[in-house]
Motif scaffolding. Structure first.
Motif, PDB file in Angstrom:
ATOM      1  N   SER A 202       0.837  -1.210   0.000  1.00 15.41           N
ATOM      2  CA  SER A 202       0.000   0.000   0.000  1.00 15.41           C
ATOM      3  C   SER A 202       0.867   1.253   0.000  1.00 15.41           C
ATOM      4  N   LEU A 203       1.980   1.211   0.727  1.00 18.58           N
ATOM      5  CA  LEU A 203       2.904   2.346   0.730  1.00 18.58           C
ATOM      6  C   LEU A 203       3.498   2.576  -0.656  1.00 18.58           C
ATOM      7  N   ALA A 204       3.762   1.478  -1.380  1.00 15.21           N
ATOM      8  CA  ALA A 204       4.321   1.601  -2.730  1.00 15.21           C
ATOM      9  C   ALA A 204       3.336   2.298  -3.666  1.00 15.21           C
ATOM     10  N   PHE A 205       2.054   1.998  -3.527  1.00 16.17           N
ATOM     11  CA  PHE A 205       1.061   2.689  -4.352  1.00 16.17           C
ATOM     12  C   PHE A 205       0.889   4.140  -3.917  1.00 16.17           C
ATOM     13  N   VAL A 206       0.960   4.400  -2.622  1.00 16.64           N
ATOM     14  CA  VAL A 206       0.826   5.772  -2.127  1.00 16.64           C
ATOM     15  C   VAL A 206       1.927   6.668  -2.689  1.00 16.64           C
ATOM     16  N   ASP A 207       3.098   6.096  -2.965  1.00 14.10           N
ATOM     17  CA  ASP A 207       4.195   6.873  -3.540  1.00 14.10           C
ATOM     18  C   ASP A 207       3.824   7.513  -4.874  1.00 14.10           C
ATOM     19  N   GLY A 208       2.798   7.002  -5.524  1.00 10.29           N
ATOM     20  CA  GLY A 208       2.445   7.542  -6.832  1.00 10.29           C
ATOM     21  C   GLY A 208       3.304   6.943  -7.928  1.00 10.29           C
ATOM     22  N   CYS A 209       3.764   7.773  -8.859  1.00  2.81           N
ATOM     23  CA  CYS A 209       4.521   7.233  -9.986  1.00  2.81           C
ATOM     24  C   CYS A 209       5.363   8.302 -10.651  1.00  2.81           C
ATOM     25  N   SER A 210       6.523   7.897 -11.157  1.00  4.14           N
ATOM     26  CA  SER A 210       7.358   8.809 -11.942  1.00  4.14           C
ATOM     27  C   SER A 210       6.669   9.152 -13.259  1.00  4.14           C
ATOM     28  N   LEU A 211       6.926  10.340 -13.768  1.00  8.11           N
ATOM     29  CA  LEU A 211       6.479  10.708 -15.102  1.00  8.11           C
ATOM     30  C   LEU A 211       7.348  10.018 -16.146  1.00  8.11           C
ATOM     31  N   ARG A 212       6.779   9.725 -17.302  1.00  7.68           N
ATOM     32  CA  ARG A 212       7.551   9.117 -18.384  1.00  7.68           C
ATOM     33  C   ARG A 212       8.338  10.156 -19.188  1.00  7.68           C
ATOM     34  N   THR A 213       8.301  11.385 -18.791  1.00 10.62           N
ATOM     35  CA  THR A 213       8.863  12.430 -19.644  1.00 10.62           C
ATOM     36  C   THR A 213      10.338  12.216 -19.954  1.00 10.62           C
ATOM     37  N   TYR A 214      11.078  11.543 -19.053  1.00 11.40           N
ATOM     38  CA  TYR A 214      12.505  11.324 -19.326  1.00 11.40           C
ATOM     39  C   TYR A 214      12.748  10.219 -20.348  1.00 11.40           C
ATOM     40  N   ARG A 215      11.683   9.590 -20.840  1.00  8.94           N
ATOM     41  CA  ARG A 215      11.818   8.573 -21.889  1.00  8.94           C
ATOM     42  C   ARG A 215      11.440   9.106 -23.270  1.00  8.94           C
ATOM     43  N   HIS A 216      10.956  10.324 -23.338  1.00  7.40           N
ATOM     44  CA  HIS A 216      10.408  10.827 -24.591  1.00  7.40           C
ATOM     45  C   HIS A 216      10.947  12.217 -24.919  1.00  7.40           C
ATOM     46  N   ALA A 217      10.989  12.506 -26.233  1.00  7.32           N
ATOM     47  CA  ALA A 217      11.334  13.850 -26.668  1.00  7.32           C
ATOM     48  C   ALA A 217      10.285  14.832 -26.114  1.00  7.32           C
ATOM     49  N   PRO A 218      10.690  16.037 -25.735  1.00  8.07           N
ATOM     50  CA  PRO A 218      12.030  16.601 -25.869  1.00  8.07           C
ATOM     51  C   PRO A 218      12.919  16.409 -24.639  1.00  8.07           C
ATOM     52  N   ASN A 219      12.539  15.514 -23.722  1.00  7.84           N
ATOM     53  CA  ASN A 219      13.277  15.380 -22.467  1.00  7.84           C
ATOM     54  C   ASN A 219      14.035  14.067 -22.318  1.00  7.84           C
ATOM     55  N   THR A 220      14.174  13.274 -23.370  1.00 14.71           N
ATOM     56  CA  THR A 220      14.807  11.971 -23.229  1.00 14.71           C
ATOM     57  C   THR A 220      16.182  12.106 -22.607  1.00 14.71           C
ATOM     58  N   GLY A 221      16.431  11.294 -21.557  1.00 18.59           N
ATOM     59  CA  GLY A 221      17.715  11.429 -20.883  1.00 18.59           C
ATOM     60  C   GLY A 221      18.093  10.207 -20.076  1.00 18.59           C
ATOM     61  N   SER A 222      19.212  10.282 -19.403  1.00 18.81           N
ATOM     62  CA  SER A 222      19.816   9.126 -18.746  1.00 18.81           C
ATOM     63  C   SER A 222      19.056   8.661 -17.510  1.00 18.81           C
ATOM     64  N   ARG A 223      18.095   9.436 -17.025  1.00 20.10           N
ATOM     65  CA  ARG A 223      17.317   8.953 -15.881  1.00 20.10           C
ATOM     66  C   ARG A 223      16.633   7.631 -16.215  1.00 20.10           C
TER      67      ARG A 223
END
Length: 483
Positions: A202-223
């Motif tokens: 339940s704590l893992a779900f409460v954390d929410g989620c990272s955005l995918r923006t670091y996987r896609h243009a214009p922000n693709t990066g090493s994260r």
């Protein structure tokens, strides 16, 4: 918006059924599938091999080690291919970042995508920590087969959640599933009961989620290369909190307005239509031949088949048609300037151009020196990406799970190449007989990049015999992989 919420019921609700199902699975179910264990053995080998290969890249190694210099301890987790001895949470980050860095470890494709072996960061760290602690207390450490069972369960949690739930469609990153699986399995490994594991999830779900923006243009990066390591480490962190008595949140998923589904999924329910077992490990996809985003694996294979014909006619090409699935089109159909290796290994045009030119695709081909070759962008500019309805349909069919691509070259003189079409990559279950010898060779080559010849031979001998491998103490394996 707040005015429309109404009066909230303060009475504590029952736990969301999914949280209970996952907790029951990791604490009470036993894995009996021989195929799952055998596949998990190869997955363990391949995942660690990918981690060793990543250590050749300074962008990866600069992130490894303790949080601050000197923060190590003698009984710490051994990080493969290094001399680091770290506490479990930091060990999980190190191992998780290594195995994901080159985009070369296993893959699972469904409504959501991901890499279930990313969870090995947490599993390896906890297994090494527990084993060393137990041995110091004159108790038994873990055997490799027990660790493989944990891998099977982590794969299953991540993969089954991915079957019907598209987190990417609402802009969220699949490392959410790494955090959930790593949390559940880590807590169970550390002795958590059903209630403690459920609290941790339940704590893992409460954390929410990272955005995918670091996987896609214009922000693709090493994260995108260390995000899974971060998620697996977070799983260890939350498991340890739950084991200290930290409370859980029963309707973390379903609570009106404040729950995960309303906040992060735009009101969509998280759906699970099948029981947790060993389906995912038995059907997992291995990246054997190319460190490339999986939707392009067969496209690269097609391009390699065309290299012999095309290599002397590259400047005569008028057009290249790449036919792919809808998911491949959505994720890796990318035009314009590519800023860095993370951008390039998620561009289907780049991943087709390289084998047409060089006759191979390795991690080094994403680096700036090779990317500076003007011929790469010349070919990319001539590529047209089309979507095939059959490819899209069979990608989602449970009895197929194909990842089809086709490549055809059209020349300025009016001639054209054969249309090369491949439905299943060499790492697919349907090509296991062909793929496993190649996977073993990939593993052996990876060992030689980092470990002594003596250690390489000892490791090869262990994994050549499944029963011998299953019954090997985990600390022996972790010592062999450490410097």
């Amino acid at each position: 918006m707040m005015e429309n919420m109404g009066i909230l019921e303060a009475k504590r609700a029952e736990f969301d059924s999914l949280l209970t199902e996952i907790a029951h699975y990791v604490t009470q179910e036993k894995i009996t599938s021989d195929l799952a264990y055998e596949t998990a053995k190869y997955c363990f080998m391949d995942t660690l091999g990918c981690g060793l290969l990543a250590l050749a890249f300074p962008q990866c190694t600069k992130l490894l080690g303790p949080v601050v210099d000197g923060a190590e301890f003698n009984e710490g987790v051994r990080v493969p291919g290094t001399s680091y001895k770290l506490e479990p949470e930091r060990g999980a980050f190190n191992i998780g970042a290594m195995v994901r860095w080159l985009d070369f470890n296993d893959t699972w494709l469904a409504a959501e995508w991901g890499h279930p072996s990313d969870n090995l960061g947490a599993i390896y760290a906890i297994a090494d920590y527990l084993s060393r602690k137990n041995i110091k207390e004159r108790k038994d450490g873990l055997l490799l087969k027990e660790v493989l069972e944990c891998m099977i369960k982590a794969h299953e949690i991540q993969g089954v959640l991915a079957l019907e739930n598209s987190f990417n469609s609402v802009g969220l990153d699949h490392v959410l599933l790494v955090r959930i699986a790593s949390t559940a399995v880590s807590c169970a490994m550390l002795g958590g009961n059903l209630e403690e594991v459920r609290n941790a999830i339940s704590l893992a779900f409460v954390d929410g989620c990272s955005l995918r923006t670091y996987r896609h243009a214009p922000n693709t990066g090493s994260r995108k290369s260390w995000a899974a390591g971060d998620a697996s480490a977070r799983g260890v962190n939350l498991a340890l909190k739950a084991l200290k008595g930290e409370m859980g949140y029963p309707t973390a998923l379903s609570a009106k307005f404040w729950g995960f589904e309303d906040v992060n999924m735009k009101g969509k329910k998280v759906i699970v239509k099948q029981k947790f077992g060993s389906y995912v490990m038995e059907n997992v996809l291995f990246k054997i031949s190319f460190p490339a985003e999986f939707h392009a694996q067969t496209a690269v294979e097609c391009a390699l088949k065309l290299h012999g014909e095309a290599k002397h006619r590259l400047h005569e090409i008028e057009k290249i048609i790449i036919t792919t699935q809808e998911s491949g089109h959505r994720i890796i159909n990318k035009v314009g300037e590519l800023a860095n290796p993370a951008d390039r290994d998620h561009c289907i045009q780049y991943m087709v151009a390289i084998p047409l030119i060089y006759g191979e695709l390795q991690a080094k081909h994403y680096e700036d020196d090779i990317a500076a070759n003007p011929l790469i962008d010349e070919l990319r500019a001539k590529m047209v990406v089309e979507v095939d309805d059959r490819y899209t349909r069979e990608y989602l069919e449970s009895d197929k799970r194909s990842i089809a691509n086709a490549v055809q070259i059209f020349y300025k003189d009016g001639t054209k190449s054969e249309k090369i079409e491949i439905d299943y990559p060499v790492g697919h279950k349907r090509r296991r007989t062909e793929g496993i010898p190649l996977l073993i060779n990939k593993f052996h080559n990876a060992l030689a990049t980092r470990l002594s010849p003596k250690k390489c031979e000892q490791i090869k001998a262990i994994f050549a015999d499944s029963e011998k491998a299953y019954n090997t103490p985990f600390v022996k394996i972790s010592e062999l992989f450490a410097l």
